[in-house]
Every structure is written in structure tokens, then in C-alpha cells.
Write a protein that holds these residues in place. Structure first.
Motif, PDB file in Angstrom:
ATOM      1  N   LEU A  66     -96.596 -63.533  -8.652  1.00 25.30           N
ATOM      2  CA  LEU A  66     -97.050 -64.407  -9.719  1.00 25.30           C
ATOM      3  C   LEU A  66     -97.650 -65.652  -9.082  1.00 25.30           C
ATOM      4  O   LEU A  66     -97.357 -65.984  -7.944  1.00 25.30           O
ATOM      5  CB  LEU A  66     -95.869 -64.809 -10.608  1.00 25.30           C
ATOM      6  N   SER A  67     -98.465 -66.306  -9.852  1.00 25.11           N
ATOM      7  CA  SER A  67     -99.097 -67.485  -9.309  1.00 25.11           C
ATOM      8  C   SER A  67     -99.113 -68.588 -10.349  1.00 25.11           C
ATOM      9  O   SER A  67     -99.370 -68.351 -11.520  1.00 25.11           O
ATOM     10  CB  SER A  67    -100.522 -67.137  -8.892  1.00 25.11           C
ATOM     11  N   THR A  68     -98.780 -69.777  -9.913  1.00 26.08           N
ATOM     12  CA  THR A  68     -98.951 -70.928 -10.784  1.00 26.08           C
ATOM     13  C   THR A  68     -99.643 -71.969  -9.942  1.00 26.08           C
ATOM     14  O   THR A  68     -99.942 -71.748  -8.779  1.00 26.08           O
ATOM     15  CB  THR A  68     -97.608 -71.441 -11.346  1.00 26.08           C
ATOM     16  N   GLU A  69     -99.934 -73.075 -10.522  1.00 31.97           N
ATOM     17  CA  GLU A  69    -100.570 -74.095  -9.723  1.00 31.97           C
ATOM     18  C   GLU A  69     -99.992 -75.453 -10.034  1.00 31.97           C
ATOM     19  O   GLU A  69     -99.440 -75.681 -11.102  1.00 31.97           O
ATOM     20  CB  GLU A  69    -102.076 -74.085  -9.922  1.00 31.97           C
ATOM     21  N   GLU A  70    -100.103 -76.304  -9.071  1.00 30.40           N
ATOM     22  CA  GLU A  70     -99.651 -77.672  -9.248  1.00 30.40           C
ATOM     23  C   GLU A  70    -100.880 -78.534  -9.115  1.00 30.40           C
ATOM     24  O   GLU A  70    -101.763 -78.251  -8.299  1.00 30.40           O
ATOM     25  CB  GLU A  70     -98.618 -78.004  -8.162  1.00 30.40           C
ATOM     26  N   LEU A  71    -100.952 -79.533  -9.940  1.00 29.84           N
ATOM     27  CA  LEU A  71    -102.112 -80.414  -9.874  1.00 29.84           C
ATOM     28  C   LEU A  71    -101.752 -81.640  -9.068  1.00 29.84           C
ATOM     29  O   LEU A  71    -100.663 -82.173  -9.182  1.00 29.84           O
ATOM     30  CB  LEU A  71    -102.507 -80.864 -11.274  1.00 29.84           C
ATOM     31  N   THR A 126    -109.007 -84.363  -9.027  1.00 30.34           N
ATOM     32  CA  THR A 126    -107.804 -83.574  -9.201  1.00 30.34           C
ATOM     33  C   THR A 126    -107.976 -82.268  -8.448  1.00 30.34           C
ATOM     34  O   THR A 126    -108.995 -81.597  -8.571  1.00 30.34           O
ATOM     35  CB  THR A 126    -107.551 -83.308 -10.690  1.00 30.34           C
ATOM     36  N   THR A 130    -106.173 -78.559  -7.293  1.00 28.87           N
ATOM     37  CA  THR A 130    -105.095 -77.647  -7.652  1.00 28.87           C
ATOM     38  C   THR A 130    -104.542 -76.994  -6.395  1.00 28.87           C
ATOM     39  O   THR A 130    -105.276 -76.656  -5.475  1.00 28.87           O
ATOM     40  CB  THR A 130    -105.575 -76.543  -8.609  1.00 28.87           C
ATOM     41  N   PHE A 160     -95.614 -66.603  -5.752  1.00 32.29           N
ATOM     42  CA  PHE A 160     -94.229 -66.229  -5.515  1.00 32.29           C
ATOM     43  C   PHE A 160     -93.937 -64.810  -5.986  1.00 32.29           C
ATOM     44  O   PHE A 160     -94.589 -64.285  -6.875  1.00 32.29           O
ATOM     45  CB  PHE A 160     -93.262 -67.228  -6.160  1.00 32.29           C
ATOM     46  N   GLU A 195     -90.357 -79.897  -2.287  1.00 34.08           N
ATOM     47  CA  GLU A 195     -89.667 -79.288  -3.411  1.00 34.08           C
ATOM     48  C   GLU A 195     -89.260 -77.852  -3.101  1.00 34.08           C
ATOM     49  O   GLU A 195     -88.181 -77.403  -3.477  1.00 34.08           O
ATOM     50  CB  GLU A 195     -90.516 -79.331  -4.670  1.00 34.08           C
ATOM     51  N   ARG A 224    -109.306 -76.185 -16.512  1.00 37.28           N
ATOM     52  CA  ARG A 224    -108.028 -76.354 -15.834  1.00 37.28           C
ATOM     53  C   ARG A 224    -107.857 -77.810 -15.380  1.00 37.28           C
ATOM     54  O   ARG A 224    -106.766 -78.318 -15.305  1.00 37.28           O
ATOM     55  CB  ARG A 224    -107.947 -75.417 -14.636  1.00 37.28           C
ATOM     56  N   PHE A 225    -108.967 -78.444 -15.049  1.00 37.66           N
ATOM     57  CA  PHE A 225    -108.863 -79.810 -14.553  1.00 37.66           C
ATOM     58  C   PHE A 225    -108.634 -80.813 -15.672  1.00 37.66           C
ATOM     59  O   PHE A 225    -107.919 -81.773 -15.483  1.00 37.66           O
ATOM     60  CB  PHE A 225    -110.147 -80.181 -13.791  1.00 37.66           C
ATOM     61  N   PHE A 238    -104.224 -83.218 -18.807  1.00 40.43           N
ATOM     62  CA  PHE A 238    -104.048 -84.616 -19.162  1.00 40.43           C
ATOM     63  C   PHE A 238    -103.859 -84.768 -20.661  1.00 40.43           C
ATOM     64  O   PHE A 238    -103.170 -85.656 -21.119  1.00 40.43           O
ATOM     65  CB  PHE A 238    -105.251 -85.434 -18.672  1.00 40.43           C
ATOM     66  N   MET A 282     -88.012 -76.160 -10.178  1.00 47.35           N
ATOM     67  CA  MET A 282     -88.887 -75.031 -10.528  1.00 47.35           C
ATOM     68  C   MET A 282     -88.081 -73.777 -10.865  1.00 47.35           C
ATOM     69  O   MET A 282     -88.546 -72.918 -11.598  1.00 47.35           O
ATOM     70  CB  MET A 282     -89.933 -74.774  -9.451  1.00 47.35           C
ATOM     71  N   VAL A 335     -90.758 -72.015 -13.318  1.00 48.15           N
ATOM     72  CA  VAL A 335     -91.918 -71.578 -12.542  1.00 48.15           C
ATOM     73  C   VAL A 335     -92.501 -70.263 -13.089  1.00 48.15           C
ATOM     74  O   VAL A 335     -93.717 -70.068 -13.126  1.00 48.15           O
ATOM     75  CB  VAL A 335     -91.578 -71.499 -11.027  1.00 48.15           C
ATOM     76  N   GLU A 336     -91.627 -69.377 -13.567  1.00 49.63           N
ATOM     77  CA  GLU A 336     -92.127 -68.133 -14.160  1.00 49.63           C
ATOM     78  C   GLU A 336     -92.813 -68.402 -15.499  1.00 49.63           C
ATOM     79  O   GLU A 336     -93.821 -67.794 -15.832  1.00 49.63           O
ATOM     80  CB  GLU A 336     -90.989 -67.131 -14.343  1.00 49.63           C
ATOM     81  N   ALA A 365     -94.408 -71.111 -16.240  1.00 48.00           N
ATOM     82  CA  ALA A 365     -95.729 -71.668 -15.911  1.00 48.00           C
ATOM     83  C   ALA A 365     -96.707 -70.556 -15.542  1.00 48.00           C
ATOM     84  O   ALA A 365     -97.854 -70.542 -15.993  1.00 48.00           O
ATOM     85  CB  ALA A 365     -95.607 -72.673 -14.767  1.00 48.00           C
ATOM     86  N   ALA A 366     -96.229 -69.601 -14.738  1.00 45.14           N
ATOM     87  CA  ALA A 366     -97.104 -68.505 -14.308  1.00 45.14           C
ATOM     88  C   ALA A 366     -97.507 -67.639 -15.505  1.00 45.14           C
ATOM     89  O   ALA A 366     -98.659 -67.242 -15.636  1.00 45.14           O
ATOM     90  CB  ALA A 366     -96.399 -67.661 -13.247  1.00 45.14           C
ATOM     91  N   PRO A 393    -100.328 -75.308 -15.355  1.00 46.34           N
ATOM     92  CA  PRO A 393     -99.796 -75.867 -14.112  1.00 46.34           C
ATOM     93  C   PRO A 393     -98.306 -76.160 -14.225  1.00 46.34           C
ATOM     94  O   PRO A 393     -97.819 -76.564 -15.284  1.00 46.34           O
ATOM     95  CB  PRO A 393    -100.592 -77.162 -13.929  1.00 46.34           C
ATOM     96  N   LEU A 394     -97.614 -75.961 -13.120  1.00 44.92           N
ATOM     97  CA  LEU A 394     -96.168 -76.147 -13.062  1.00 44.92           C
ATOM     98  C   LEU A 394     -95.753 -77.529 -13.558  1.00 44.92           C
ATOM     99  O   LEU A 394     -94.812 -77.669 -14.330  1.00 44.92           O
ATOM    100  CB  LEU A 394     -95.714 -75.929 -11.615  1.00 44.92           C
ATOM    101  N   GLY A 395     -96.457 -78.551 -13.103  1.00 44.27           N
ATOM    102  CA  GLY A 395     -96.113 -79.922 -13.471  1.00 44.27           C
ATOM    103  C   GLY A 395     -96.140 -80.150 -14.973  1.00 44.27           C
ATOM    104  O   GLY A 395     -95.280 -80.834 -15.520  1.00 44.27           O
ATOM    105  N   ARG A 411     -93.263 -78.282 -16.620  1.00 40.15           N
ATOM    106  CA  ARG A 411     -92.037 -79.000 -16.306  1.00 40.15           C
ATOM    107  C   ARG A 411     -91.875 -80.225 -17.209  1.00 40.15           C
ATOM    108  O   ARG A 411     -90.803 -80.488 -17.734  1.00 40.15           O
ATOM    109  CB  ARG A 411     -92.080 -79.428 -14.841  1.00 40.15           C
TER     110      ARG A 411
END
Lengths: 198, 143
Positions: free
Chosen positions: A43-48, A67, A69, A74, A102, B33-34, B38, B58, B92-93, B95-96, B101-103, B106
Motif C-alpha cells: 500500500l502507499s500513502t504520502e506525507e506532505l 509542497t 510529497t 508499506f 516517526e 493532491r497539492f 489545505f 501511524m 496509515v491503512e 490514509a492509503a 495524505p497521512l498527515g 491523522r
């Protein structure tokens, strides 16, 4: 709020979620290793992350931000009903250290995948885990056409202590990847026992 | 500030773009995505009178404490999270699965925990670190 933490009574058993980090330089085979042992397609996620850019155009105090990504891949391995193991590949670029922090928090341990053609690309990972006290092993990923080095040669080049296992691996091969993880967990257990008796 | 004279219309143009209606068909690719996050977590990270919002790891596991309500369409991400979290899952799952995005997930999940729409769920059976390591070793060997 306290109420948010109160226990629910779910009908299904909730397992422990634990993680192992797979680190190494860009192209060292991290995602390949995760894919080969994971029970699901990774799986894939992203953090900005927002970073100030230092462009050529000076806008005189106007904050120019971009910004970026960071992809986070995982995989997952279910260990019975009580534990689910997650395998996280570290983001390849060094500037995403904040993600490493993290990932390292609470990790069982880490595998540093080394590519002998570009051994320097995993130096950062070794430094990081040593500094953070995260138990790790080094797995030398085999690549077609790369020179075979002995574990000792790699150990010496990486300057890792005698107690840290250095093993050969083929990240594409499920059995080999599995053995790398077994080696890591064995090492973590051994280190804990040594720490307790010492 | 000698920069003043260097940007006559550019800034105004940027301002206009930002204020454009958000109900346009979402563009495919990077732009969406960008920009989107926000809007999604606007206000979420603002200081709360009740103290700081809980920090979620996560691998923290959350479960929906209710089903999506009638007014949820105003905040589609929350609706989606509530729908997905009917079964307990890690942040985290989540988010996926949501493609967010994870942030952001969260932040929204922390807010939803605070307001009681989500609940944290800990492991059913408590295990020590050594027990976990031994179990993981056995589990990996039998793969």
C-alpha cells in the motif's frame, strides 16, 4: 477527551500493530523486499511537506513555499490473530528525515539493504539506526553483474560492530526476504537477552 | 521593500485563483493532491480550548463510533473515514485506502476522536515486547 479513549467492545479481535523498517539507498530494493514477503500488494500513502524555496527571484520577504510529497510504501504480514506486522520502506531521499523519526519510533528493528555498487547510499541509514538505538541488520542485496563481496568486506566498509549481522539477500525472492526478517528478529531477541543478562 | 514594484499583478492573480469555487471537477494529478489538503484540514490544527488534540501514531488503530450522519456530506472526508472505519483499522491503512495524505488523515482522525465520532481501539490481548518478538519470529519462520 477522556471519553475518546474508552474501550469499545468490538466483535473481532484487535491485533497488536508492530513494524519493521526496511531502509537503504534509492534503488537498493526496499520496495522489492517489502513486496516479496507482504501478504498484500504494498500500500502507499504520502506525507506532505512544505519547504521554503530559495529561488532566484527574491520577492523581498514574500514567503514562497512549495509542497513536496513523500511516498510511503508499506506491506503487511498477519502473524496469527494477535499481531500484524507492517513493513515500511523508508523514503529514499535523505532530506525526508522527519519521516524516519516517526518510522523508527516503536519499531521492532530495521533492515538496512545495501547495494554494493553504491554502498555509500546506505551510510545514512546505518548512522541513523545506530544513533537512535534501533536494532538493525545489514542485508546485502544481490544485483546482476555486481561484484560479490564477502560479508566481512561489507561489514568493514560499513564499519558496523561484530554483533550486527551482515547477510546476503535476494530481495526479489520471498524465501530470501523472509530469512532476512527472521535474521533481524533473531538478532533483536539476542540483543535483548544480552542486555538483560549484562 | 523594493519587491513591491516587482509584482504588480501577479499576486492579485494568485489571490483570484485561490478563491475560485471548489466544486469544479477535480483535476487529475499533482495539482489536486497539492492543493486539496489545505482545504481539508482547515481549522483542524487550530488550538483547542480543551487542550491539544491527541497525537495519533501511524499505526494507531481507530474505529467508527457511529455511522455517517445526514449532514456529513458537508465534510466528505469525514464521511469516508466513518464509512471505512466501521471496521477497526490503522491510520496509515486508512490514509492509503482513502488516497489521502497521512498527515491529513491523522489530523482529521484526531479531531474526530476528540469529538467522539471515532474511538481508539487497543489490542484485545495484551502482550509484552518479548512475547511479541517471539511470536513474530515463529510467524515469520512459518511463512
Amino acid at each position: 477527551m477522556a471519553s475518546a479513549d474508552s474501550d469499545t467492545q468490538p466483535t473481532e479481535a484487535i491485533p497488536h500493530a508492530v513494524k519493521i523498517i526496511v531502509a537503504g539507498g534509492f534503488g537498493a530494493g526496499k520496495t522489492t523486499l517489502v513486496s516479496s514477503v507482504s501478504e498484500i500488494a504494498p500500500l502507499s500513502t504520502e506525507e506532505l511537506m512544505t519547504e521554503a524555496s530559495y529561488g532566484v527571484d527574491d520577492l523581498g520577504g514574500v514567503e514562497e513555499k512549495t509542497t513536496t510529497t513523500v511516498a510511503l510504501d508499506f506491506g503487511r504480514i498477519t502473524i496469527g490473530t494477535d499481531i500484524v506486522l507492517y513493513l515500511f520502506g523508508t523514503p529514499g531521499q535523505d532530506r525526508f528525515w522527519f519521516m524516519w523519526e516517526e518510522l523508527a519510533a516503536g519499531a521492532l528493528g530495521a533492515v538496512v539493504l545495501a547495494d554494493t555498487r553504491r554502498l555509500d547510499t546506505c551510510f545514512h541509514a546505518v548512522d541513523f539506526f545506530e544513533r537512535k538505538g534501533v536494532p538493525f541488520i545489514v542485508a546485502v542485496n544481490r544485483f546482476e553483474g555486481s561484484t560479490e563481496y564477502s560479508a566481512e568486506e561489507v561489514r568493514e566498509a560499513l564499519d558496523v560492530p561484530e554483533g550486527v549481522p551482515v547477510v546476503a539477500a535476494d530481495a526479489r525472492d520471498r524465501k530470501s526476504s523472509k530469512e532476512v526478517l527472521v535474521e533481524l528478529v533473531t538478532h533483536v531477541l539476542r540483543s535483548r537477552q544480552a542486555a538483560m543478562s549484562g | 521593500m523594493n519587491a513591491e514594484r516587482q509584482r504588480p499583478q501577479d499576486e492579485a492573480a494568485t489571490e483570484l485563483t485561490r478563491r475560485a469555487p471548489v466544486d469544479l471537477p477535480p483535476p487529475e494529478g499533482e495539482e489536486e493532491r497539492f492543493l486539496r489538503p489545505f482545504a481539508v484540514d482547515a481549522g483542524v490544527l487550530a488550538p483547542r480550548p480543551g487542550g491539544p488534540v491527541e497525537q495519533l501514531e501511524m499505526l494507531s488503530r481507530v474505529v467508527a463510533a457511529r455511522t455517517p450522519g445526514r449532514n456529513e456530506w458537508l465534510r466528505p472526508e469525514r464521511e469516508t473515514i466513518l464509512t471505512h472505519a466501521q471496521r477497526a483499522g490503522t491510520v496509515v491503512e486508512l490514509a492509503a485506502e482513502l488516497g489521502l495524505p497521512l498527515g491529513q488523515v491523522r489530523a482529521i482522525a484526531a479531531e474526530m476522536l476528540a469529538e467522539g465520532s471515532l474511538q481508539r481501539c487497543g489490542p484485545t490481548r495484551s502482550l509484552g515486547h518479548s512475547d511479541i518478538l517471539h511470536a513474530v519470529l515463529v510467524g515469520l519462520r512459518s511463512l
